[in-house]
Design an enzyme around this catalytic site. Sequence first.
Site, PDB file in Angstrom:
ATOM      1  N   GLY A  47     -87.254  50.531 -51.241  1.00  0.00           N
ATOM      2  CA  GLY A  47     -86.964  49.133 -51.499  1.00  0.00           C
ATOM      3  C   GLY A  47     -85.674  48.710 -50.818  1.00  0.00           C
ATOM      4  O   GLY A  47     -84.844  49.539 -50.422  1.00  0.00           O
ATOM      5  N   CYS A  48     -85.486  47.409 -50.704  1.00  0.00           N
ATOM      6  CA  CYS A  48     -84.316  46.895 -49.987  1.00  0.00           C
ATOM      7  C   CYS A  48     -83.020  47.203 -50.744  1.00  0.00           C
ATOM      8  O   CYS A  48     -82.061  47.725 -50.156  1.00  0.00           O
ATOM      9  CB  CYS A  48     -84.461  45.402 -49.741  1.00  0.00           C
ATOM     10  SG  CYS A  48     -84.842  44.413 -51.211  1.00  0.00           S
TER      11      CYS A  48
END
Length: 348
Positions: A151-152
């Site tokens: 995920g970011c």
Amino acid sequence: MTDPIRIAILGASGYTGAELVRLLHGHPNTDVVVLTADRRAGQPLAAVFPHLAHLHLPDLVAIEDVTDWSGVDLVFCALPHATTQAVIEALPERLRVVDLSADFRLEDTAVYAQWYGGPHKAPELQKTAVYGLTELARERVSRARLVANPGCYPTGPQLALMPLIEAGLIDVDDIIIDAKSGVSGAGRAPKEGALHTEVSEGIHAYSVASHRHAPEIEQGLSRAAGRPVLVNFTPHLVPMNRGILCTLYVRPCEGVKAADLLARLGERFAGEPFVKVLPPGTLPHTRHVRGSNLCLIGGVDDRLPGRAILVTVIDNLVKGASGQAIQNMNVMMGLPEAAGLDQAPLFP
């Protein structure tokens, strides 16, 4: 010259799909042969993203209309969470897959069900997935059939903290992560909370003490520590298109200063093409990485005795999504890791 790797992008009408197309256009070893977007099926990608109109690309199709995968070597899945598991399970086993959703990031399917509101639909496939934080999992990624792209929000904090935890330099029970993201992290689907008048000229915390990226961060830090680790993680939405800045508050072990933490990170990431550790006292800005696959890490001693502050920045759509996905693809396919990813940051 070897034949290009034939690429399918599932979910090409979102921001991460567009970034995959943009970055792969500059890749010397790939050819995009399938683009799917169910609601936009039958349209050219130019109708969805005019900035890509000059590229020669196949028209968008619905996933169910792709019945012959013989002309595809690798699939990028840029589909919404909780939709990818069944899609990937139905793909031919010979296809390599990089999944940009959260569907295979959490190794414990019970934890996935707790945070994503339903049971995992492909638990056996989950056992084969490799969490693709490339710099810290390169060997496993190279052998994987299915890579779960990080995920970011978790990317920067894990890159900064995991080597320090492994080296025993910080207290794993006293970590605070204050994170701020641009609006593109919310995706392209219309949402009231992402409207210009809702976001501009302000900043706000959201999903406080309940964000789904918390267990993903804790999974990586726990692996580094060899025991369960919990962190304080609070995300904020800021009025910019791209970028994530994470401020990490840590308690170094006795006698350890910020310069020592940065020295360890510098040693760990020496020679890495995309993770750069800045000199002590120098802090990165999101504009220093815009459009690039870089992660910059800086740090200082806190004025509070016995504490240090680290700062990480990435472009959430590149190193936080599509760029890291291509980096993982390069490793999986035995290509130069920086292929297609050598763009310098865009400034101003």
